[in-house]
Design a protein around this motif. Structure first.
Motif, PDB file in Angstrom:
ATOM      1  N   PRO A   1       0.796  -1.232   0.000  1.00 47.34           N
ATOM      2  CA  PRO A   1       0.000   0.000   0.000  1.00 47.34           C
ATOM      3  C   PRO A   1       0.831   1.286   0.000  1.00 47.34           C
ATOM      4  N   ASN A   2       2.130   1.179   0.287  1.00 44.03           N
ATOM      5  CA  ASN A   2       3.001   2.359   0.225  1.00 44.03           C
ATOM      6  C   ASN A   2       3.365   2.736  -1.206  1.00 44.03           C
ATOM      7  N   HIS A   3       3.066   1.878  -2.176  1.00 46.80           N
ATOM      8  CA  HIS A   3       3.594   2.049  -3.530  1.00 46.80           C
ATOM      9  C   HIS A   3       2.517   1.750  -4.569  1.00 46.80           C
ATOM     10  N   SER A   4       2.766   2.230  -5.784  1.00 49.49           N
ATOM     11  CA  SER A   4       1.904   1.795  -6.881  1.00 49.49           C
ATOM     12  C   SER A   4       2.369   0.425  -7.356  1.00 49.49           C
ATOM     13  N   PRO A   5       1.456  -0.474  -7.707  1.00 50.69           N
ATOM     14  CA  PRO A   5       1.863  -1.782  -8.222  1.00 50.69           C
ATOM     15  C   PRO A   5       2.783  -1.676  -9.433  1.00 50.69           C
ATOM     16  N   LEU A   6       2.579  -0.663 -10.284  1.00 55.40           N
ATOM     17  CA  LEU A   6       3.426  -0.520 -11.467  1.00 55.40           C
ATOM     18  C   LEU A   6       4.882  -0.293 -11.080  1.00 55.40           C
ATOM     19  N   VAL A   7       5.131   0.581 -10.102  1.00 50.35           N
ATOM     20  CA  VAL A   7       6.507   0.872  -9.688  1.00 50.35           C
ATOM     21  C   VAL A   7       7.161  -0.371  -9.107  1.00 50.35           C
ATOM     22  N   ILE A   8       6.440  -1.125  -8.272  1.00 56.46           N
ATOM     23  CA  ILE A   8       7.004  -2.343  -7.697  1.00 56.46           C
ATOM     24  C   ILE A   8       7.253  -3.382  -8.786  1.00 56.46           C
ATOM     25  N   ALA A   9       6.342  -3.489  -9.756  1.00 57.68           N
ATOM     26  CA  ALA A   9       6.556  -4.419 -10.867  1.00 57.68           C
ATOM     27  C   ALA A   9       7.811  -4.052 -11.644  1.00 57.68           C
ATOM     28  N   GLU A  10       8.032  -2.777 -11.873  1.00 58.17           N
ATOM     29  CA  GLU A  10       9.228  -2.340 -12.594  1.00 58.17           C
ATOM     30  C   GLU A  10      10.484  -2.610 -11.776  1.00 58.17           C
ATOM     31  N   GLN A  11      10.439  -2.325 -10.470  1.00 59.59           N
ATOM     32  CA  GLN A  11      11.611  -2.550  -9.621  1.00 59.59           C
ATOM     33  C   GLN A  11      11.982  -4.024  -9.563  1.00 59.59           C
ATOM     34  N   PHE A  12      11.003  -4.868  -9.264  1.00 56.66           N
ATOM     35  CA  PHE A  12      11.311  -6.289  -9.098  1.00 56.66           C
ATOM     36  C   PHE A  12      11.447  -6.992 -10.440  1.00 56.66           C
ATOM     37  N   GLY A  13      10.810  -6.454 -11.470  1.00 58.80           N
ATOM     38  CA  GLY A  13      11.069  -6.972 -12.802  1.00 58.80           C
ATOM     39  C   GLY A  13      12.489  -6.695 -13.244  1.00 58.80           C
ATOM     40  N   THR A  14      13.009  -5.531 -12.876  1.00 59.82           N
ATOM     41  CA  THR A  14      14.407  -5.207 -13.174  1.00 59.82           C
ATOM     42  C   THR A  14      15.343  -6.133 -12.414  1.00 59.82           C
ATOM     43  N   LEU A  15      15.052  -6.343 -11.130  1.00 58.61           N
ATOM     44  CA  LEU A  15      15.876  -7.261 -10.337  1.00 58.61           C
ATOM     45  C   LEU A  15      15.852  -8.670 -10.928  1.00 58.61           C
ATOM     46  N   ALA A  16      14.676  -9.135 -11.343  1.00 56.10           N
ATOM     47  CA  ALA A  16      14.568 -10.480 -11.909  1.00 56.10           C
ATOM     48  C   ALA A  16      15.266 -10.576 -13.258  1.00 56.10           C
ATOM     49  N   THR A  17      15.328  -9.472 -13.969  1.00 62.58           N
ATOM     50  CA  THR A  17      16.043  -9.464 -15.249  1.00 62.58           C
ATOM     51  C   THR A  17      17.548  -9.523 -15.026  1.00 62.58           C
ATOM     52  N   LEU A  18      18.013  -8.825 -13.990  1.00 65.72           N
ATOM     53  CA  LEU A  18      19.441  -8.829 -13.672  1.00 65.72           C
ATOM     54  C   LEU A  18      19.877 -10.134 -13.011  1.00 65.72           C
ATOM     55  N   TYR A  19      18.995 -10.719 -12.196  1.00 65.15           N
ATOM     56  CA  TYR A  19      19.344 -11.919 -11.413  1.00 65.15           C
ATOM     57  C   TYR A  19      18.255 -12.972 -11.633  1.00 65.15           C
ATOM     58  N   PRO A  20      18.222 -13.611 -12.789  1.00 65.18           N
ATOM     59  CA  PRO A  20      17.126 -14.524 -13.140  1.00 65.18           C
ATOM     60  C   PRO A  20      16.974 -15.680 -12.142  1.00 65.18           C
ATOM     61  N   ASP A  21      15.721 -15.995 -11.854  1.00 74.02           N
ATOM     62  CA  ASP A  21      15.369 -17.150 -11.007  1.00 74.02           C
ATOM     63  C   ASP A  21      15.944 -17.061  -9.602  1.00 74.02           C
ATOM     64  N   ARG A  22      16.185 -15.834  -9.134  1.00 72.92           N
ATOM     65  CA  ARG A  22      16.726 -15.676  -7.778  1.00 72.92           C
ATOM     66  C   ARG A  22      15.933 -14.688  -6.929  1.00 72.92           C
ATOM     67  N   ILE A  23      14.945 -13.995  -7.489  1.00 75.75           N
ATOM     68  CA  ILE A  23      14.277 -12.893  -6.802  1.00 75.75           C
ATOM     69  C   ILE A  23      12.889 -13.317  -6.331  1.00 75.75           C
ATOM     70  N   ASP A  24      12.578 -13.015  -5.064  1.00 80.55           N
ATOM     71  CA  ASP A  24      11.259 -13.239  -4.471  1.00 80.55           C
ATOM     72  C   ASP A  24      10.642 -11.899  -4.088  1.00 80.55           C
ATOM     73  N   LEU A  25       9.310 -11.859  -4.043  1.00 81.56           N
ATOM     74  CA  LEU A  25       8.616 -10.639  -3.645  1.00 81.56           C
ATOM     75  C   LEU A  25       7.537 -10.970  -2.627  1.00 81.56           C
ATOM     76  N   GLY A  26       7.871 -10.778  -1.355  1.00 83.90           N
ATOM     77  CA  GLY A  26       6.887 -10.925  -0.289  1.00 83.90           C
ATOM     78  C   GLY A  26       6.147  -9.614  -0.104  1.00 83.90           C
ATOM     79  N   LEU A  27       4.838  -9.686   0.101  1.00 83.09           N
ATOM     80  CA  LEU A  27       3.989  -8.499   0.148  1.00 83.09           C
ATOM     81  C   LEU A  27       3.231  -8.425   1.464  1.00 83.09           C
ATOM     82  N   GLY A  28       3.272  -7.246   2.078  1.00 88.53           N
ATOM     83  CA  GLY A  28       2.506  -6.986   3.282  1.00 88.53           C
ATOM     84  C   GLY A  28       1.632  -5.770   3.090  1.00 88.53           C
ATOM     85  N   ARG A  29       0.664  -5.595   3.991  1.00 85.15           N
ATOM     86  CA  ARG A  29      -0.247  -4.453   3.851  1.00 85.15           C
ATOM     87  C   ARG A  29      -0.112  -3.431   4.971  1.00 85.15           C
ATOM     88  N   ALA A  30       0.785  -3.671   5.925  1.00 83.69           N
ATOM     89  CA  ALA A  30       1.005  -2.696   6.994  1.00 83.69           C
ATOM     90  C   ALA A  30       1.825  -1.528   6.471  1.00 83.69           C
TER      91      ALA A  30
END
Length: 337
Positions: free
Chosen positions: A80-109
């Motif tokens: 809830p602190n971020h737009s889903p698009l920005v998080i998708a771009e951030q973690f998509g970039t990480l997954a592109t740089l480090y394939p098959d190594r990135i996880d995204l845990g999500l909380g709502r607090a």
């Protein structure tokens, strides 16, 4: 065998700087990788003197770039602190740089206090949109659909694995409904642990990401050569949680000899409840303390936090835990940088 993973808040100890904390996070991840740990997660917190992982995606890139095989991710990003698009771009970039190594845990607090929440432009009802935000993020990280007008580049079709994090029944219900893996934050709020896991497993609906329930349980675990030394190291966490009860925070304090001189009986009761899923001891005793939690929850994975002021003692704690839990053979003790 239950997998072992690391939860790191990039704690800033008294007498140290954020630069020290971030360097220590990478060093710990390198040692954890060598010791056979499965994941290394960092958590989003803001406006806290003692935590250096506020820019969580940046910290994940720092750790992933300095390691080779261990999975690295967020435990978690407070969506809830971020737009889903920005998080998708951030973690998509990480997954592109480090394939098959990135996880995204999500909380709502919010991961912070009310003043900081407002400074982040988060509204009071942002958390109400959490389920919709998770679905939007999942779509942005998935394969493109016909007629889709919004794309995360990088991000699209990276299919970064999503986890739902929680300390209440809400997260368990959502993870079950969406068919996502579920991680329970019992390292600081264990009260609903067993009920949440029960609900998650009973209501789980298979999904494209996950065919059957997958449960991660977090705990605090501190291991040293002797029970007495481990007990002493644990007083840093006990002091930190006592400060929280008093309405304060601060940097991670060094350990003290007698915690009974620090807290009142009422504070002790409250803190001990919050830290009920916390274990300390020598390698000979720690497995016997942790195993009942694993057996009671049937956890697929145990994510371990260890807020230890001295970095070399923290590295050794994780190495000794891996050996005690049968995850790694006993190598020569690795020295932290």
């Amino acid at each position: 065998m239950t997998k072992l993973s690391v939860l790191d808040l990039a704690n800033i100890g008294e007498g140290f700087t954020p630069a020290d904390a971030l360097a220590n996070a990478l060093d710990l991840a390198q040692h954890a990788e060598a010791a056979g740990y499965h994941r290394f997660w960092l958590a989003e917190h803001h406006n806290l003197d003692g935590i250096a992982s506020a820019a969580t995606a940046v910290c994940i890139g720092h750790v992933a770039g300095g390691t080779n095989t261990i999975r690295v991710g967020a435990g978690g990003v407070m969506l809830p602190n971020h737009s889903p698009l920005v998080i998708a771009e951030q973690f998509g970039t990480l997954a592109t740089l480090y394939p098959d190594r990135i996880d995204l845990g999500l909380g709502r607090a919010p991961g912070t206090d009310q003043n900081t929440m407002r400074a982040m432009r988060r509204s009071a009802n942002s958390s109400d949109q959490f389920p919709q935000d998770v679905l939007e993020l999942q779509a942005l990280l998935g394969p493109p659909q016909e007629g889709q007008s919004l794309h995360a580049i990088p991000g699209e079709n990276t299919n970064v694995p999503l986890w739902i994090l929680g300390s209440s029944l809400f997260g368990a219900q959502l993870a079950a409904m969406l068919g996502l893996p579920y991680a329970f934050a019992s390292h600081f709020a264990p009260q609903a642990l067993h009920q949440a896991i029960k609900i998650y497993r009973e209501r789980f609906e298979p999904s494209a990401q996950l065919a059957k329930p997958q449960v991660m349980v977090s705990c605090n675990a501190i291991v040293a050569d002797t029970d007495d030394e481990a007990r002493r190291l644990f007083t840093s966490s006990q002091q930190t949680f006592t400060r929280m009860v008093r309405g304060g925070r601060g940097k991670l304090p060094p350990p003290i000899d007698d915690i009974e001189t620090f807290w009142s009986s009422a504070e002790k009761a409250q803190v001990s409840s919050m830290l009920a899923c916390s274990f300390y001891g020598s390698p000979k005793t720690i497995r016997a303390k942790i195993q009942p939690l694993v057996e009671a929850t049937l956890a697929d994975e145990l994510m371990v936090s260890a807020a230890i002021w001295d970095h070399s003692a923290r590295v050794r704690s994780y190495e000794l835990l891996a050996q005690a839990m049968g995850q790694a053979a006993e190598p020569a003790v690795l020295k932290s940088a």
